[in-house]
Design a protein around this motif. Structure first.
Motif, PDB file in Angstrom:
ATOM      1  N   THR A   1       0.857  -1.192   0.000  1.00 19.29           N
ATOM      2  CA  THR A   1       0.000   0.000   0.000  1.00 19.29           C
ATOM      3  C   THR A   1       0.889   1.237   0.000  1.00 19.29           C
ATOM      4  O   THR A   1       2.076   1.166   0.340  1.00 19.29           O
ATOM      5  CB  THR A   1      -0.905   0.066   1.255  1.00 19.29           C
ATOM      6  OG1 THR A   1      -0.074   0.237   2.408  1.00 19.29           O
ATOM      7  CG2 THR A   1      -1.784  -1.174   1.392  1.00 19.29           C
ATOM      8  N   LEU A   2       0.299   2.365  -0.347  1.00 14.80           N
ATOM      9  CA  LEU A   2       1.049   3.607  -0.292  1.00 14.80           C
ATOM     10  C   LEU A   2       1.480   3.889   1.142  1.00 14.80           C
ATOM     11  O   LEU A   2       2.592   4.339   1.384  1.00 14.80           O
ATOM     12  CB  LEU A   2       0.225   4.766  -0.862  1.00 14.80           C
ATOM     13  CG  LEU A   2       0.909   6.131  -0.859  1.00 14.80           C
ATOM     14  CD1 LEU A   2       2.208   6.099  -1.665  1.00 14.80           C
ATOM     15  CD2 LEU A   2      -0.036   7.187  -1.386  1.00 14.80           C
ATOM     16  N   GLY A   3       0.625   3.608   2.106  1.00 15.63           N
ATOM     17  CA  GLY A   3       0.968   3.820   3.505  1.00 15.63           C
ATOM     18  C   GLY A   3       2.190   3.024   3.925  1.00 15.63           C
ATOM     19  O   GLY A   3       3.067   3.529   4.629  1.00 15.63           O
ATOM     20  N   GLU A   4       2.262   1.766   3.493  1.00 17.49           N
ATOM     21  CA  GLU A   4       3.426   0.926   3.797  1.00 17.49           C
ATOM     22  C   GLU A   4       4.685   1.512   3.159  1.00 17.49           C
ATOM     23  O   GLU A   4       5.751   1.555   3.787  1.00 17.49           O
ATOM     24  CB  GLU A   4       3.167  -0.485   3.270  1.00 17.49           C
ATOM     25  CG  GLU A   4       4.220  -1.501   3.615  1.00 17.49           C
ATOM     26  CD  GLU A   4       3.860  -2.874   3.075  1.00 17.49           C
ATOM     27  OE1 GLU A   4       4.615  -3.382   2.220  1.00 17.49           O
ATOM     28  OE2 GLU A   4       2.817  -3.427   3.489  1.00 17.49           O
ATOM     29  N   LEU A   5       4.557   1.971   1.942  1.00 18.87           N
ATOM     30  CA  LEU A   5       5.679   2.591   1.247  1.00 18.87           C
ATOM     31  C   LEU A   5       6.150   3.835   1.996  1.00 18.87           C
ATOM     32  O   LEU A   5       7.349   4.027   2.224  1.00 18.87           O
ATOM     33  CB  LEU A   5       5.271   2.955  -0.179  1.00 18.87           C
ATOM     34  CG  LEU A   5       6.314   3.704  -1.002  1.00 18.87           C
ATOM     35  CD1 LEU A   5       7.455   2.784  -1.393  1.00 18.87           C
ATOM     36  CD2 LEU A   5       5.671   4.312  -2.220  1.00 18.87           C
ATOM     37  N   LEU A   6       5.210   4.679   2.402  1.00 20.05           N
ATOM     38  CA  LEU A   6       5.567   5.909   3.106  1.00 20.05           C
ATOM     39  C   LEU A   6       6.216   5.624   4.452  1.00 20.05           C
ATOM     40  O   LEU A   6       7.141   6.325   4.858  1.00 20.05           O
ATOM     41  CB  LEU A   6       4.336   6.799   3.273  1.00 20.05           C
ATOM     42  CG  LEU A   6       3.728   7.307   1.965  1.00 20.05           C
ATOM     43  CD1 LEU A   6       2.470   8.112   2.238  1.00 20.05           C
ATOM     44  CD2 LEU A   6       4.730   8.092   1.160  1.00 20.05           C
TER      45      LEU A   6
END
Length: 79
Positions: free
Chosen positions: A28-33
């Protein structure tokens, strides 16, 4: 790895990252961030940035698919 996305950095994000782009594994984008925020030089830039996934505005809950492109867009100066 086949589950990677390409992260492209623009303007101040490019300077903070020290590169134009890189491959990172994230679901997810959250995991990436979360992963990118562990780098002190990127943390404050990411907090002020907006994000596109394959050209579409994204939020931390956005699911990432292998091969997608995530653009990190810090605030731009000017008018």
């Amino acid at each position: 790895m086949s589950d990677q996305v390409t992260v492209r950095y623009w303007a101040g994000a490019r300077r903070a990252a020290g590169r134009d782009s890189e491959l990172i594994s994230a679901r997810t984008l959250g995991e990436l961030l979360t992963e990118l925020s562990q780098r002190a030089e990127l943390e404050s830039v990411l907090a002020a940035s907006s994000f596109l996934v394959d050209g579409v505005a994204a939020t931390p809950g956005t699911t990432l698919e292998p091969g997608q492109i995530v653009d990190v867009l810090p605030p731009f100066a000017g008018g």
